[in-house]
Design a protein around this motif. Sequence first.
Motif, PDB file in Angstrom:
ATOM      1  N   SER A  46       0.856  -1.173   0.000  1.00  8.79           N
ATOM      2  CA  SER A  46       0.000   0.000   0.000  1.00  8.79           C
ATOM      3  C   SER A  46       0.900   1.234   0.000  1.00  8.79           C
ATOM      4  O   SER A  46       1.844   1.313   0.795  1.00  8.79           O
ATOM      5  CB  SER A  46      -0.883  -0.016   1.253  1.00  8.79           C
ATOM      6  N   TYR A  47       0.606   2.177  -0.876  1.00 13.89           N
ATOM      7  CA  TYR A  47       1.465   3.348  -1.050  1.00 13.89           C
ATOM      8  C   TYR A  47       0.630   4.610  -0.903  1.00 13.89           C
ATOM      9  O   TYR A  47      -0.414   4.744  -1.559  1.00 13.89           O
ATOM     10  CB  TYR A  47       2.132   3.323  -2.432  1.00 13.89           C
ATOM     11  N   PRO A  48       1.067   5.555  -0.068  1.00 16.64           N
ATOM     12  CA  PRO A  48       0.311   6.796   0.099  1.00 16.64           C
ATOM     13  C   PRO A  48       0.306   7.613  -1.187  1.00 16.64           C
ATOM     14  O   PRO A  48       1.282   7.624  -1.938  1.00 16.64           O
ATOM     15  CB  PRO A  48       1.040   7.529   1.221  1.00 16.64           C
ATOM     16  N   ILE A  49      -0.802   8.276  -1.435  1.00 14.11           N
ATOM     17  CA  ILE A  49      -0.940   9.130  -2.608  1.00 14.11           C
ATOM     18  C   ILE A  49      -0.820  10.575  -2.158  1.00 14.11           C
ATOM     19  O   ILE A  49      -1.578  11.038  -1.303  1.00 14.11           O
ATOM     20  CB  ILE A  49      -2.289   8.885  -3.315  1.00 14.11           C
ATOM     21  N   GLY A  62      -8.078   9.594 -15.330  1.00 11.52           N
ATOM     22  CA  GLY A  62      -9.226  10.486 -15.192  1.00 11.52           C
ATOM     23  C   GLY A  62      -9.809  10.511 -13.793  1.00 11.52           C
ATOM     24  O   GLY A  62     -10.961  10.890 -13.603  1.00 11.52           O
ATOM     25  N   MET A  63      -9.024  10.114 -12.808  1.00  5.54           N
ATOM     26  CA  MET A  63      -9.513  10.082 -11.434  1.00  5.54           C
ATOM     27  C   MET A  63      -9.532  11.483 -10.836  1.00  5.54           C
ATOM     28  O   MET A  63      -8.637  12.288 -11.083  1.00  5.54           O
ATOM     29  CB  MET A  63      -8.621   9.200 -10.560  1.00  5.54           C
ATOM     30  N   VAL A  64     -10.555  11.745 -10.044  1.00  5.20           N
ATOM     31  CA  VAL A  64     -10.616  12.985  -9.281  1.00  5.20           C
ATOM     32  C   VAL A  64     -10.210  12.638  -7.852  1.00  5.20           C
ATOM     33  O   VAL A  64     -10.890  11.871  -7.174  1.00  5.20           O
ATOM     34  CB  VAL A  64     -12.034  13.583  -9.304  1.00  5.20           C
ATOM     35  N   ILE A  65      -9.080  13.188  -7.440  1.00  5.35           N
ATOM     36  CA  ILE A  65      -8.562  12.910  -6.101  1.00  5.35           C
ATOM     37  C   ILE A  65      -8.447  14.228  -5.359  1.00  5.35           C
ATOM     38  O   ILE A  65      -7.679  15.102  -5.743  1.00  5.35           O
ATOM     39  CB  ILE A  65      -7.198  12.190  -6.170  1.00  5.35           C
ATOM     40  N   ASP A  66      -9.245  14.358  -4.308  1.00  2.81           N
ATOM     41  CA  ASP A  66      -9.239  15.554  -3.470  1.00  2.81           C
ATOM     42  C   ASP A  66      -8.505  15.198  -2.183  1.00  2.81           C
ATOM     43  O   ASP A  66      -9.086  14.619  -1.261  1.00  2.81           O
ATOM     44  CB  ASP A  66     -10.671  15.994  -3.186  1.00  2.81           C
ATOM     45  N   LEU A  67      -7.235  15.515  -2.133  1.00  5.98           N
ATOM     46  CA  LEU A  67      -6.411  15.126  -0.989  1.00  5.98           C
ATOM     47  C   LEU A  67      -6.872  15.760   0.318  1.00  5.98           C
ATOM     48  O   LEU A  67      -6.552  15.262   1.389  1.00  5.98           O
ATOM     49  CB  LEU A  67      -4.945  15.454  -1.265  1.00  5.98           C
ATOM     50  N   ALA A  68      -7.678  16.827   0.233  1.00  5.99           N
ATOM     51  CA  ALA A  68      -8.204  17.456   1.446  1.00  5.99           C
ATOM     52  C   ALA A  68      -9.385  16.672   2.013  1.00  5.99           C
ATOM     53  O   ALA A  68      -9.770  16.875   3.164  1.00  5.99           O
ATOM     54  CB  ALA A  68      -8.617  18.891   1.148  1.00  5.99           C
ATOM     55  N   SER A  69      -9.949  15.746   1.216  1.00  6.76           N
ATOM     56  CA  SER A  69     -11.153  15.034   1.657  1.00  6.76           C
ATOM     57  C   SER A  69     -10.849  13.716   2.377  1.00  6.76           C
ATOM     58  O   SER A  69     -11.763  13.037   2.825  1.00  6.76           O
ATOM     59  CB  SER A  69     -12.066  14.755   0.464  1.00  6.76           C
ATOM     60  N   GLY A  70      -9.591  13.346   2.461  1.00  9.53           N
ATOM     61  CA  GLY A  70      -9.240  12.096   3.141  1.00  9.53           C
ATOM     62  C   GLY A  70      -7.832  11.673   2.778  1.00  9.53           C
ATOM     63  O   GLY A  70      -7.110  12.365   2.068  1.00  9.53           O
ATOM     64  N   ASP A  71      -7.443  10.513   3.279  1.00 15.42           N
ATOM     65  CA  ASP A  71      -6.130   9.947   2.990  1.00 15.42           C
ATOM     66  C   ASP A  71      -6.288   8.893   1.905  1.00 15.42           C
ATOM     67  O   ASP A  71      -7.100   7.968   2.045  1.00 15.42           O
ATOM     68  CB  ASP A  71      -5.540   9.316   4.257  1.00 15.42           C
TER      69      ASP A  71
END
Length: 78
Positions: A46-49, A62-71
């Motif tokens: 498992s690798y942190p994003i 095409g992923m939407v990743i909102d780093l403020a919304s979680g880990d």
Amino acid sequence: MAAARFVVSRFDANTDELISEAHLEGVDVEALAVLCGQAVGSFVESYPIGDREAAYLAATYGMVIDLASGDYFLEVFA
């Protein structure tokens, strides 16, 4: 490594509860391994994003990743 599964998981930053999972299809295993600083042969964990990984996943899948919304984590299952 062809049979490996790749999942992007999002966890609540306060409770560590799993919020969502997205399965990646058509993965360039070598590119993801390099992104995570791993050799292809040992790319099972498992690798942190962070910002860099999120930008790659957005541009490539095409992923939407909102780093403020979680880990977020990239999980690799053999």
